[in-house]
Write a protein that holds these residues in place. Sequence first.
Motif, short mmCIF file in Angstrom:
data_model
loop_
_atom_site.label_atom_id
_atom_site.label_comp_id
_atom_site.label_asym_id
_atom_site.label_seq_id
_atom_site.Cartn_x
_atom_site.Cartn_y
_atom_site.Cartn_z
N ALA A 152 45.07 70.23 49.75
CA ALA A 152 46.08 70.96 48.98
C ALA A 152 45.42 71.58 47.76
N MET A 153 46.07 72.63 47.21
CA MET A 153 45.63 73.27 45.98
C MET A 153 46.77 73.17 44.97
N ALA A 154 46.41 72.77 43.74
CA ALA A 154 47.41 72.55 42.69
C ALA A 154 47.23 73.54 41.56
N GLN A 155 48.34 73.98 40.99
CA GLN A 155 48.31 74.88 39.84
C GLN A 155 49.74 75.03 39.32
N GLY A 156 49.88 75.20 38.01
CA GLY A 156 51.21 75.43 37.46
C GLY A 156 51.34 74.95 36.04
N ASN A 157 52.53 75.13 35.48
CA ASN A 157 52.84 74.74 34.10
C ASN A 157 53.37 73.31 34.07
N LEU A 158 52.86 72.52 33.12
CA LEU A 158 53.23 71.11 33.03
C LEU A 158 54.59 70.93 32.37
N ILE A 159 55.26 69.90 32.86
CA ILE A 159 56.48 69.42 32.20
C ILE A 159 56.16 68.05 31.62
N VAL A 160 56.17 67.95 30.30
CA VAL A 160 55.87 66.70 29.61
C VAL A 160 57.14 66.24 28.92
N ALA A 161 57.66 65.10 29.33
CA ALA A 161 58.93 64.60 28.78
C ALA A 161 58.67 63.80 27.51
N GLY A 162 58.22 64.49 26.48
CA GLY A 162 57.94 63.81 25.23
C GLY A 162 57.82 64.80 24.10
N ALA A 163 57.73 64.28 22.88
CA ALA A 163 57.57 65.12 21.69
C ALA A 163 56.87 64.30 20.64
N GLY A 164 56.16 64.99 19.75
CA GLY A 164 55.45 64.29 18.69
C GLY A 164 55.12 65.22 17.55
N ALA A 165 54.91 64.63 16.38
CA ALA A 165 54.53 65.40 15.19
C ALA A 165 53.81 64.47 14.24
N SER A 166 52.88 65.03 13.46
CA SER A 166 52.13 64.24 12.49
C SER A 166 51.84 65.09 11.27
#
Length: 381
Positions: A152-166
């Motif tokens: 298989a070949m993979a490619q695409g935009n990630l979905i990250v179920a999180g947030a952060g700040a510093s």
Amino acid sequence: MTHWNHLANTFRLRRLGGLFVAVALAMAPGVHGAQRIKEVAAIEGVRSNQLTGFGLVIGLDGTGDQTTQMPYTTQGLKNYMEQLGLTLTAASLTQLQMKNVAAVLVTTQLPAFARPGQMLDINVSSLGNAKSLKGGTLIATPLKGADGEVYAMAQGNLIVAGAGASAGGSKVQVNHLSAGRIPDGAQVERAVPTSLQEGATINLSLNASDFQTARKVAKAVNNRFGAGVAQALDGRTVQVKAPTNPNDRVSFIADMEELPVDSSVAAAKIIINSRTGSIVMNQAVTLGACAIAHGNLSVSVSSSPVISQPNALSNGQTVVGEKANIEIKQEAGKLIQLPQAAQLTDVVKALNSLGATPQDLLAILQAIKSAGALNAELEVI
């Protein structure tokens, strides 16, 4: 309620207000514990395959790998650039400071009967010291199987179920930022051949090795399709004669998987999780008459600061010391007689009478087993 005693239920012990209670799992009275063949067995050879690949996530907002510490990020980018016709010299590689690129591992499951062009969901996990993969894009990544071939070949935009700040030395983070998922992020390039249509027979592989279940599965198939169609080879495998025509074989398997099979009473077993203190028993657990002495010994150590202040004009220094207080407390133990218990509810009542904590109960059950008064296999996970 008349059929309740015939169910092979599984019970979980939970601690509620100092007591252990048995909780029945997902079976109602009157069902007779019947399951379909598809729930107790699978067709041998029909299975999924694990795929994995090394890739790069680009477009990060300064949260990528520190390339000076992660050489394989730079190496991966160099290899990818060379495929595009761009050459990076050794001197340029040492000067790269790409904060918007992260090295990742991509994993997925290639299901049975997958065909070229089918889309798969993929998981993307950071391999280096990237702070976050949020907002990144995975570039073309080949996914390989255990044989080293690309499936298989993979490619695409990630979905990250999180947030952060510093800022200013403070940091706030919600959920995990170094792993993400891409729905339909991989496309199958090669199919995996199966042995479903080969030979005159197919094998049913039971989920758990049990001679009773193997015999019941073979009997159910023979009652439906005729004597001699199925035979149990061992406690795990049932061999079934199937039509040779592909369409007829698929229809035969579909009908066979819907056949009901009465559940067998599992062997008496107690599962103990020593890390969490969880205890799970099945209905076959019985308890013989025994006597148990249970008491608690606690040791508490506390320290309090002691300040030694010198007299005025003595040129001395203030000294801070510690005074340790050690207290040992042992509760009075008592000998408790447990009656013989032939049903799980009686076993639970007997164990509740001890008033022991889950951690103490682990040791008590092992001691009862060693004394020969517990009819169950102990498995520690």
